[in-house]
Design a protein around this motif. Structure first.
Motif, PDB file in Angstrom:
ATOM      1  N   PRO A  71       3.420   3.526   6.135  1.00 53.35           N
ATOM      2  CA  PRO A  71       4.146   4.774   5.892  1.00 53.35           C
ATOM      3  C   PRO A  71       4.744   5.345   7.174  1.00 53.35           C
ATOM      4  O   PRO A  71       4.324   5.011   8.283  1.00 53.35           O
ATOM      5  N   ASP A  72       5.714   6.240   7.015  1.00 55.07           N
ATOM      6  CA  ASP A  72       6.435   6.807   8.157  1.00 55.07           C
ATOM      7  C   ASP A  72       5.511   7.504   9.151  1.00 55.07           C
ATOM      8  O   ASP A  72       5.771   7.496  10.362  1.00 55.07           O
ATOM      9  N   ARG A  73       4.436   8.108   8.676  1.00 52.89           N
ATOM     10  CA  ARG A  73       3.542   8.840   9.574  1.00 52.89           C
ATOM     11  C   ARG A  73       2.857   7.926  10.587  1.00 52.89           C
ATOM     12  O   ARG A  73       2.358   8.402  11.613  1.00 52.89           O
ATOM     13  N   ALA A  74       2.852   6.626  10.312  1.00 49.75           N
ATOM     14  CA  ALA A  74       2.226   5.692  11.255  1.00 49.75           C
ATOM     15  C   ALA A  74       3.054   5.521  12.522  1.00 49.75           C
ATOM     16  O   ALA A  74       2.526   5.075  13.547  1.00 49.75           O
ATOM     17  N   LYS A  75       4.332   5.849  12.458  1.00 53.09           N
ATOM     18  CA  LYS A  75       5.207   5.602  13.607  1.00 53.09           C
ATOM     19  C   LYS A  75       4.710   6.290  14.871  1.00 53.09           C
ATOM     20  O   LYS A  75       4.821   5.745  15.977  1.00 53.09           O
ATOM     21  N   SER A 117       0.939  -3.469  -9.591  1.00 54.30           N
ATOM     22  CA  SER A 117      -0.382  -3.690 -10.167  1.00 54.30           C
ATOM     23  C   SER A 117      -1.361  -2.582  -9.767  1.00 54.30           C
ATOM     24  O   SER A 117      -1.414  -2.183  -8.600  1.00 54.30           O
ATOM     25  N   PRO A 118      -2.163  -2.091 -10.720  1.00 50.67           N
ATOM     26  CA  PRO A 118      -3.171  -1.073 -10.400  1.00 50.67           C
ATOM     27  C   PRO A 118      -4.490  -1.656  -9.913  1.00 50.67           C
ATOM     28  O   PRO A 118      -5.414  -0.920  -9.573  1.00 50.67           O
ATOM     29  N   GLU A 119      -4.590  -2.995  -9.866  1.00 53.23           N
ATOM     30  CA  GLU A 119      -5.833  -3.650  -9.447  1.00 53.23           C
ATOM     31  C   GLU A 119      -6.162  -3.329  -7.989  1.00 53.23           C
ATOM     32  O   GLU A 119      -5.273  -3.151  -7.156  1.00 53.23           O
ATOM     33  N   LYS A 120      -7.457  -3.298  -7.690  1.00 52.68           N
ATOM     34  CA  LYS A 120      -7.875  -3.159  -6.286  1.00 52.68           C
ATOM     35  C   LYS A 120      -7.367  -4.352  -5.491  1.00 52.68           C
ATOM     36  O   LYS A 120      -7.501  -5.499  -5.924  1.00 52.68           O
ATOM     37  N   PRO A 121      -6.816  -4.110  -4.292  1.00 51.51           N
ATOM     38  CA  PRO A 121      -6.248  -5.225  -3.535  1.00 51.51           C
ATOM     39  C   PRO A 121      -7.237  -5.887  -2.581  1.00 51.51           C
ATOM     40  O   PRO A 121      -8.281  -5.324  -2.239  1.00 51.51           O
ATOM     41  N   GLN A 158      -6.873   1.982   2.434  1.00 60.33           N
ATOM     42  CA  GLN A 158      -6.778   1.194   1.204  1.00 60.33           C
ATOM     43  C   GLN A 158      -8.179   0.931   0.649  1.00 60.33           C
ATOM     44  O   GLN A 158      -9.051   0.444   1.356  1.00 60.33           O
ATOM     45  N   ASP A 159      -8.379   1.279  -0.604  1.00 60.85           N
ATOM     46  CA  ASP A 159      -9.657   1.027  -1.270  1.00 60.85           C
ATOM     47  C   ASP A 159      -9.659  -0.434  -1.722  1.00 60.85           C
ATOM     48  O   ASP A 159      -9.259  -0.766  -2.837  1.00 60.85           O
ATOM     49  N   GLY A 172       0.820  -1.196   0.000  1.00 54.65           N
ATOM     50  CA  GLY A 172       0.000   0.000   0.000  1.00 54.65           C
ATOM     51  C   GLY A 172       0.860   1.255   0.000  1.00 54.65           C
ATOM     52  O   GLY A 172       2.081   1.191   0.130  1.00 54.65           O
ATOM     53  N   TRP A 173       0.225   2.384  -0.174  1.00 54.03           N
ATOM     54  CA  TRP A 173       0.879   3.692  -0.093  1.00 54.03           C
ATOM     55  C   TRP A 173       2.119   3.809  -0.980  1.00 54.03           C
ATOM     56  O   TRP A 173       3.202   4.197  -0.520  1.00 54.03           O
ATOM     57  N   PRO A 174       2.022   3.480  -2.277  1.00 52.85           N
ATOM     58  CA  PRO A 174       3.216   3.531  -3.131  1.00 52.85           C
ATOM     59  C   PRO A 174       3.844   4.919  -3.218  1.00 52.85           C
ATOM     60  O   PRO A 174       5.063   5.029  -3.374  1.00 52.85           O
ATOM     61  N   ASP A 175       3.035   5.972  -3.129  1.00 47.87           N
ATOM     62  CA  ASP A 175       3.594   7.317  -3.192  1.00 47.87           C
ATOM     63  C   ASP A 175       4.438   7.651  -1.964  1.00 47.87           C
ATOM     64  O   ASP A 175       5.318   8.507  -2.023  1.00 47.87           O
ATOM     65  N   GLU A 176       4.161   6.961  -0.846  1.00 46.74           N
ATOM     66  CA  GLU A 176       4.886   7.238   0.394  1.00 46.74           C
ATOM     67  C   GLU A 176       6.001   6.234   0.660  1.00 46.74           C
ATOM     68  O   GLU A 176       7.060   6.604   1.175  1.00 46.74           O
ATOM     69  N   ILE A 177       5.765   4.968   0.353  1.00 47.53           N
ATOM     70  CA  ILE A 177       6.755   3.941   0.719  1.00 47.53           C
ATOM     71  C   ILE A 177       7.177   3.083  -0.464  1.00 47.53           C
ATOM     72  O   ILE A 177       7.787   2.032  -0.298  1.00 47.53           O
TER      73      ILE A 177
END
Length: 361
Positions: free
Chosen positions: A51-55, A178-182, A237-238, A38-43
């Motif tokens: 992502p880092d903000r979860a820490k 993959s762009p598919e919904k997970p 996550q959608d 998840g979060w490809p733009d962040e991680i």
């Protein structure tokens, strides 16, 4: 003199052999290549799961486990008969009940032009740098462009860096994420992959291969506790479907607390998402038939979970589904210890979940 000359020649041969290989860092592909993340733009340039903000928002043990690469994979095309993967990890290679190939190792599968999957065995060595070397990989019977490959990453370790090498003159091309919904899975050590012998045999990875959709693995050993702050990330996550499999980590909760947690988790997801939700019961313990306390422990948790599920149905919650202990149907040889599945147990779990998910979708 002859001995020195022999050593010199050997060194030159080794250097020459090394110079004939080209090494690629997946992080240098220019686009996110880590599958099931998840979060490809962040991680997207790391091998982690939150992502880092979860820490600042989740408990430290869970944050540390989110650095493990459970469920992550790299897909690529390659026409080389030899592939070597070298990488370093930050943690210990093995655990007392889980071997190094599962904790820290890799798995490689090839897919030919007819869609047939094949397991690729690689010779491996665990040192300061871990190496997996695959040879005699062959070619597709219809062309000489090689195969599509799926490389599954360590279940219980954190990757510091990784490179994939092939001989000069061959081609290796990374496949974008993959762009598919997970499918999104939130669970315990069992979801993370304990105690599979190798990464691809974790039940979540078996399920992912069977369904063909990305599967984001948010299994955290000892820390799948249906916590609100973790569920906040789950619902970012959608998903195609949400799977909640946390009961084995709720043994310290009272019956009412378990029921309340199940109800709260489903309602929290429903506030933002309409995708189906699957609640999974506790698969049980290996020694439950001979240990009354273990039998009472998992049956109590399952009854409390079932009560929450039925309460939600009565309240009109839609697209909510349930997988029972009986449907999981672990045989006596399905465990490594008292609770963690072997490869056999993981296969039973994946098969039962796959059947239910296919019925739902």
């Amino acid at each position: 003199m002859k001995r020195l000359l022999s050593i010199f020649i050997l060194c030159m041969v080794c250097l020459s052999a090394g110079a004939e290989w080209k090494w690629q860092n997946p992080m240098d592909a220019g686009f996110p290549v880590i599958q099931n993340q998840g979060w490809p733009d962040e991680i997207g340039q790391t091998y982690v799961r939150l992502p880092d903000r979860a820490k600042a928002e989740v408990r430290e043990p869970l944050w540390n486990l989110s650095r493990n690469s459970a469920g992550l994979a790299i897909h690529f095309y390659c026409n080389s008969p030899q592939i070597t993967v070298r990488y370093q990890v930050s943690g210990g290679y093995a655990m007392p009940h889980m071997q190094s190939t599962g904790v820290s190792g890799l798995d490689l599968y090839s897919i030919d032009s007819e869609g047939k999957w094949s397991f690729c065995f690689g010779n491996y060595s665990f040192g300061d740098t871990i190496r997996y070397s695959y040879t005699n990989l062959g070619q597709d019977k219809f062309h000489n462009r090689g195969f599509e490959y799926r490389l599954y990453l360590p279940l219980y370790n954190s990757i510091k860096w990784m490179e994939i090498g092939t001989p000069e003159g061959t081609e290796l091309t990374f496949i974008p994420q993959s762009p598919e919904k997970p499918v999104v899975l939130y669970g315990t050590s069992i979801a993370q992959g304990a105690c599979s012998s190798r990464p691809a045999m974790a039940w979540a990875n078996i399920l992912q291969r069977a369904l063909g959709y990305p599967l984001i693995n948010l299994g955290f050993s000892g820390n799948g506790q249906l916590e609100k702050n973790v569920l906040n990330y789950v619902i970012e996550q959608d998903a195609r479907i949400y799977i909640l499999d946390c009961l084995p980590n709720l043994t310290q909760k009272t019956d009412q607390e378990v029921t309340d947690l199940v109800i709260a988790a489903v309602k929290q997801i429903r506030e933002k998402r309409n995708a189906p939700i699957l609640l999974v019961e506790h698969a049980g313990y290996s020694n439950a038939p001979s240990d009354q306390r273990q039998y009472e422990s998992y049956t109590r948790l399952n009854a409390a979970s079932r009560k929450g599920y039925e309460t939600l149905l009565q309240a009109g919650v839609k697209d909510l589904y349930y997988l029972t202990h009986e449907e999981l149907n672990y045989p006596p040889d399905a465990w490594v210890d008292y609770v963690h599945p072997s490869d056999l147990g993981a296969t039973y779990q994946a098969t039962a979940v796959e059947k239910k998910v296919r019925d739902i979708l």
